[in-house]
Enzyme design. Structure first.
Site, PDB file in Angstrom:
ATOM      1  N   ALA A   1       0.553  -0.995   0.182  1.00 15.41           N
ATOM      2  CA  ALA A   1      -0.042  -0.081  -0.137  1.00 15.41           C
ATOM      3  C   ALA A   1       0.604   1.536  -0.008  1.00 15.41           C
ATOM      4  O   ALA A   1       2.352   1.397  -0.295  1.00 15.41           O
ATOM      5  CB  ALA A   1      -0.924   0.239   1.134  1.00 15.41           C
ATOM      6  N   TYR A   2       0.260   2.220  -0.333  1.00 16.86           N
ATOM      7  CA  TYR A   2       0.913   3.696  -0.612  1.00 16.86           C
ATOM      8  C   TYR A   2       0.696   4.735   0.646  1.00 16.86           C
ATOM      9  O   TYR A   2      -0.425   5.417   0.820  1.00 16.86           O
ATOM     10  CB  TYR A   2       0.972   4.618  -2.113  1.00 16.86           C
ATOM     11  CG  TYR A   2       1.347   3.134  -3.284  1.00 16.86           C
ATOM     12  CD1 TYR A   2       2.575   3.483  -3.976  1.00 16.86           C
ATOM     13  CD2 TYR A   2       0.601   2.394  -3.643  1.00 16.86           C
ATOM     14  CE1 TYR A   2       2.872   3.062  -4.435  1.00 16.86           C
ATOM     15  CE2 TYR A   2       1.462   1.343  -4.163  1.00 16.86           C
ATOM     16  CZ  TYR A   2       2.313   1.274  -4.978  1.00 16.86           C
ATOM     17  OH  TYR A   2       2.643   0.436  -5.691  1.00 16.86           O
ATOM     18  N   PHE A   3       1.443   4.881   1.345  1.00 21.20           N
ATOM     19  CA  PHE A   3       1.437   6.432   1.626  1.00 21.20           C
ATOM     20  C   PHE A   3       1.122   7.435   1.423  1.00 21.20           C
ATOM     21  O   PHE A   3       1.050   8.446   1.649  1.00 21.20           O
ATOM     22  CB  PHE A   3       2.949   6.666   2.806  1.00 21.20           C
ATOM     23  CG  PHE A   3       4.026   6.090   3.159  1.00 21.20           C
ATOM     24  CD1 PHE A   3       3.104   5.344   4.860  1.00 21.20           C
ATOM     25  CD2 PHE A   3       4.591   4.772   3.196  1.00 21.20           C
ATOM     26  CE1 PHE A   3       3.577   4.143   5.274  1.00 21.20           C
ATOM     27  CE2 PHE A   3       4.876   3.090   3.974  1.00 21.20           C
ATOM     28  CZ  PHE A   3       4.092   3.171   5.372  1.00 21.20           C
TER      29      PHE A   3
END
Length: 157
Positions: free
Chosen positions: A29-31
């Site tokens: 997942a991406y920040f």
């Protein structure tokens, strides 16, 4: 400076399956995602990683990846990232002198299968297997960060 040089292709048949020598379960997942870079957390076979990739439509991108404690990666995936995680099985397939990574997406991106080959330089020759179809290296909708906001299940075919 770390570079990744990769070409990406749609997979058009299952003939690669009989040549798998290793499979990894990946959840990432991406920040954040900016016009310059993306920052993500990944768990691959019970090992945590944090990485950053430069944003470009070129096949050569800056990439930095560091191992982090699994517990930290699990927390970050659950509480600190945007959107739903990208979940996939990464199958490693040897073709000639190269290893192809065949990503079979699950969850919101189920049905999408792409194959990537990492190269030592932009002009490196490689054998394209018969199961690798159209090249999508420069198509931004196939970048994992794009699959968070525009998952495959929402594409009109």
């Amino acid at each position: 400076m770390a570079y990744e040089i990769e070409r990406k292709f749609l997979v058009i048949s299952d003939h690669w399956r009989s040549h798998i020598y290793k499979t990894l379960d990946i959840k990432q997942a991406y920040f954040c995602n900016t016009e310059k870079a993306s920052l993500r957390v990944r768990i691959s076979n019970q090992t945590g990683f944090i990485s950053s990739k430069s944003m470009t439509r070129d096949i050569r991108r800056h990439e930095f990846e560091y191992e982090i404690p699994l517990h930290d990666a699990e927390f970050m995936l659950s509480y600190m990232c945007m959107g739903s995680p990208v979940i996939k099985k990464r199958h490693l397939v040897k073709v000639d002198q190269h290893v192809w990574e065949v990503d079979e997406f699950l969850g919101d991106n189920e049905g999408l299968i792409v194959a990537e080959i990492e190269l030592g330089h932009e002009d490196e020759a490689f054998e394209k297997p018969e199961w690798a179809g159209q090249e999508v290296s420069s198509d931004p909708k196939y970048i994992n960060i794009s699959l968070v906001s525009h998952p495959f299940k929402t594409w009109i075919t």
